[in-house]
Design an enzyme around this catalytic site. Structure first.
Site, PDB file in Angstrom:
ATOM      1  N   LEU A  33       0.801  -1.225   0.000  1.00  0.00           N
ATOM      2  CA  LEU A  33       0.000   0.000   0.000  1.00  0.00           C
ATOM      3  C   LEU A  33       0.831   1.271   0.000  1.00  0.00           C
ATOM      4  O   LEU A  33       1.910   1.326   0.586  1.00  0.00           O
ATOM      5  CB  LEU A  33      -0.925  -0.005   1.226  1.00  0.00           C
ATOM      6  CG  LEU A  33      -1.872  -1.212   1.348  1.00  0.00           C
ATOM      7  CD1 LEU A  33      -2.699  -1.096   2.628  1.00  0.00           C
ATOM      8  CD2 LEU A  33      -2.774  -1.334   0.126  1.00  0.00           C
ATOM      9  N   GLY A  36      -1.696   6.345  -2.747  1.00  0.00           N
ATOM     10  CA  GLY A  36      -2.756   6.183  -3.750  1.00  0.00           C
ATOM     11  C   GLY A  36      -3.867   5.310  -3.198  1.00  0.00           C
ATOM     12  O   GLY A  36      -5.047   5.678  -3.213  1.00  0.00           O
ATOM     13  N   HIS A  37      -3.482   4.148  -2.676  1.00  0.00           N
ATOM     14  CA  HIS A  37      -4.474   3.256  -2.075  1.00  0.00           C
ATOM     15  C   HIS A  37      -5.185   3.953  -0.915  1.00  0.00           C
ATOM     16  O   HIS A  37      -6.394   3.822  -0.750  1.00  0.00           O
ATOM     17  CB  HIS A  37      -3.793   1.992  -1.533  1.00  0.00           C
ATOM     18  CG  HIS A  37      -3.057   1.181  -2.552  1.00  0.00           C
ATOM     19  ND1 HIS A  37      -1.686   1.093  -2.599  1.00  0.00           N
ATOM     20  CD2 HIS A  37      -3.503   0.411  -3.575  1.00  0.00           C
ATOM     21  CE1 HIS A  37      -1.328   0.296  -3.581  1.00  0.00           C
ATOM     22  NE2 HIS A  37      -2.395  -0.124  -4.197  1.00  0.00           N
ATOM     23  N   GLY A 147      -8.639   3.824  -8.898  1.00  0.00           N
ATOM     24  CA  GLY A 147      -7.761   4.951  -9.195  1.00  0.00           C
ATOM     25  C   GLY A 147      -7.676   5.213 -10.693  1.00  0.00           C
ATOM     26  O   GLY A 147      -7.557   4.285 -11.492  1.00  0.00           O
ATOM     27  N   ASP A 150      -4.900   3.929 -13.210  1.00  0.00           N
ATOM     28  CA  ASP A 150      -5.155   2.778 -14.082  1.00  0.00           C
ATOM     29  C   ASP A 150      -6.449   3.049 -14.845  1.00  0.00           C
ATOM     30  O   ASP A 150      -7.472   2.393 -14.641  1.00  0.00           O
ATOM     31  CB  ASP A 150      -5.258   1.511 -13.231  1.00  0.00           C
ATOM     32  CG  ASP A 150      -3.974   1.285 -12.442  1.00  0.00           C
ATOM     33  OD1 ASP A 150      -2.966   0.956 -13.056  1.00  0.00           O
ATOM     34  OD2 ASP A 150      -3.994   1.489 -11.212  1.00  0.00           O
ATOM     35  N   VAL A 176      -2.817   9.989  -7.209  1.00  0.00           N
ATOM     36  CA  VAL A 176      -1.972  10.592  -6.177  1.00  0.00           C
ATOM     37  C   VAL A 176      -0.519  10.511  -6.657  1.00  0.00           C
ATOM     38  O   VAL A 176      -0.078   9.467  -7.152  1.00  0.00           O
ATOM     39  CB  VAL A 176      -2.135   9.861  -4.829  1.00  0.00           C
ATOM     40  CG1 VAL A 176      -1.190  10.425  -3.780  1.00  0.00           C
ATOM     41  CG2 VAL A 176      -3.578   9.958  -4.356  1.00  0.00           C
ATOM     42  N   LYS A 184       2.234   7.716  -7.865  1.00  0.00           N
ATOM     43  CA  LYS A 184       2.593   6.680  -6.882  1.00  0.00           C
ATOM     44  C   LYS A 184       2.198   5.320  -7.417  1.00  0.00           C
ATOM     45  O   LYS A 184       1.124   5.162  -8.013  1.00  0.00           O
ATOM     46  CB  LYS A 184       1.866   6.933  -5.563  1.00  0.00           C
ATOM     47  CG  LYS A 184       2.225   8.260  -4.949  1.00  0.00           C
ATOM     48  CD  LYS A 184       2.482   8.139  -3.478  1.00  0.00           C
ATOM     49  CE  LYS A 184       2.843   9.510  -2.918  1.00  0.00           C
ATOM     50  NZ  LYS A 184       3.498   9.443  -1.633  1.00  0.00           N
ATOM     51  N   SER A 186       3.039   0.853  -6.682  1.00  0.00           N
ATOM     52  CA  SER A 186       3.790  -0.191  -5.979  1.00  0.00           C
ATOM     53  C   SER A 186       5.027  -0.571  -6.780  1.00  0.00           C
ATOM     54  O   SER A 186       6.027  -1.011  -6.224  1.00  0.00           O
ATOM     55  CB  SER A 186       2.912  -1.433  -5.792  1.00  0.00           C
ATOM     56  OG  SER A 186       1.703  -1.089  -5.165  1.00  0.00           O
TER      57      SER A 186
HETATM   58  P1  AMP Z   1      -3.194  -1.996  -7.243  1.00  0.00           P
HETATM   59  O1  AMP Z   1      -2.863  -2.426  -5.854  1.00  0.00           O
HETATM   60  O2  AMP Z   1      -2.015  -1.512  -8.018  1.00  0.00           O
HETATM   61  O3  AMP Z   1      -4.012  -3.020  -7.986  1.00  0.00           O
HETATM   62  O4  AMP Z   1      -4.135  -0.739  -7.103  1.00  0.00           O
HETATM   63  C1  AMP Z   1      -5.315  -0.804  -6.359  1.00  0.00           C
HETATM   64  C2  AMP Z   1      -6.132   0.434  -6.624  1.00  0.00           C
HETATM   65  O5  AMP Z   1      -5.374   1.582  -6.255  1.00  0.00           O
HETATM   66  C3  AMP Z   1      -6.471   0.586  -8.123  1.00  0.00           C
HETATM   67  O6  AMP Z   1      -7.804   1.078  -8.242  1.00  0.00           O
HETATM   68  C4  AMP Z   1      -5.472   1.601  -8.576  1.00  0.00           C
HETATM   69  O7  AMP Z   1      -5.903   2.360  -9.686  1.00  0.00           O
HETATM   70  C5  AMP Z   1      -5.362   2.486  -7.344  1.00  0.00           C
HETATM   71  N1  AMP Z   1      -4.121   3.269  -7.386  1.00  0.00           N
HETATM   72  C6  AMP Z   1      -2.868   2.800  -7.622  1.00  0.00           C
HETATM   73  N2  AMP Z   1      -1.990   3.822  -7.652  1.00  0.00           N
HETATM   74  C7  AMP Z   1      -2.704   4.956  -7.448  1.00  0.00           C
HETATM   75  C8  AMP Z   1      -2.374   6.332  -7.375  1.00  0.00           C
HETATM   76  N3  AMP Z   1      -1.128   6.773  -7.509  1.00  0.00           N
HETATM   77  N4  AMP Z   1      -3.375   7.230  -7.149  1.00  0.00           N
HETATM   78  C9  AMP Z   1      -4.660   6.813  -7.006  1.00  0.00           C
HETATM   79  N5  AMP Z   1      -5.037   5.516  -7.060  1.00  0.00           N
HETATM   80  C10 AMP Z   1      -4.073   4.599  -7.281  1.00  0.00           C
END
Ligand code: AMP
Length: 289
Positions: A33, A36-37, A147, A150, A176, A184, A186
């Site tokens: 995390l 963004g998350h 987010g 994506d 974010v 941001k 991972s």
């Molecule tokens: P992930 O863990 O990469 O699958 O992301 C989980 C959720 O967090 C998805 O809806 C992503 O689009 C969102 N997310 C990832 N990075 C960001 C960010 N920098 N700003 C906003 N949401 C994000």
């Protein structure tokens, strides 16, 4: 915060909450995390009675040569962050729990996947909609938070929910960024120090293009080649794509109005980074691309 790893336990817990009539906000993630998350959780927290977050690195959405095995994980840290962010239920199943046998019905995304990341990541969005269908059925959220970093995922998930009448509202959350503009992610931990210093050029290139569009540039090929040249000059990464489409349909557009997305993917040594900018255009009659 309740930590749940089993489907049946989650079902019971959700059943219990549904009886009290409260709304559920859902934040699906793959963990590791970052802010963004956390901004997704915050939005969910502000607008729902309880917040359910899932952490599941979904094998189905990774291609054979992608980073499933080395996807960054830090459960201890994630637990602390989720707890501090006031998550009510954290669902952390393993693959066996989510996919106990072969699927007898497969999901296949038809639209919005032949461009951008979908072109190279064949089957990726099939894996995304498969796991989300399972998760939506289990969690039964009133709202689910995604987010815009994506953006193609948002577009595909909105298609899923519209097409199949899922009783869930998809909430788009803005990207974010680090102070220097890098989105941001991972996957930013895969960057070398040098690459990390170069990477803000990605967002800078998008901002430059946005400015040009807003000041009247309508030649998409020129906009795209300027972005590519900027990335080439400012970073050691390879541009995988720079594309402009309508959003969320992700189709080529012929009139400069409505919402458009300018999206980019850049491959560094170990990290493939994506970013985008969504631009709302006033209707400019008769201006064709
Ligand atoms: P992930 O863990 O990469 O699958 O992301 C989980 C959720 O967090 C998805 O809806 C992503 O689009 C969102 N997310 C990832 N990075 C960001 C960010 N920098 N700003 C906003 N949401 C994000």
């Amino acid at each position: 915060m309740k930590i749940i790893t089993k489907v049946n336990t989650l079902r019971e817990e959700i059943h219990h909450h549904k009886q009290s009539g409260g709304t559920i906000g859902f934040v699906p993630t793959m963990g590791y995390l970052h802010d963004g998350h956390l901004s997704l959780i915050k939005e969910a927290r502000n607008n729902n009675d309880i917040v359910v977050m899932s952490i599941f690195v979904n094998p189905l959405q990774f291609g054979p040569n992608e980073d499933f095995d080395r996807y960054p994980r830090n459960i201890e840290r994630d637990l602390k962050l989720a707890e501090n962010a006031d998550v009510d239920i954290l669902f952390m199943p393993d693959s066996e729990e989510m996919y106990p046998g072969t699927l007898s019905v497969a999901m296949n995304v038809k639209e919005r996947v032949h461009v951008l990341c979908g072109k190279k990541r064949e089957g990726h969005f099939d894996g995304v909609v498969t796991v989300l269908t399972k998760l939506f059925h289990l969690v039964q959220p009133r709202r689910a938070y995604f987010g815009l970093k994506d953006a193609q995922q948002v577009a595909v998930v909105e298609g899923l929910v519209d097409d199949y009448f899922f009783p869930v509202e998809i909430v788009r959350v803005r990207t974010v960024r680090e102070e220097d503009g890098l989105a941001k992610s991972s996957r930013n931990v895969y960057l070398s120090e040098e690459e990390r210093n170069e990477a803000p050029a990605i967002y800078e290139s998008l901002r430059g293009a946005k400015k040009k569009i807003e000041s009247g540039e309508v030649n998409t090929s020129a906009i795209i080649s300027d972005v590519k040249e900027f990335i080439h000059n400012m970073t050691s990464g390879q541009v995988e794509y720079v594309e402009i489409f309508t959003f969320p349909e992700l189709t080529p557009f012929h009139e400069w109005n409505g919402e458009i997305i300018l999206a980019i993917a850049v491959q560094f040594q170990k990290a493939r980074l994506i970013d985008n900018i969504i631009i709302s255009l006033d209707k400019k009659e008769n201006q064709h691309v």
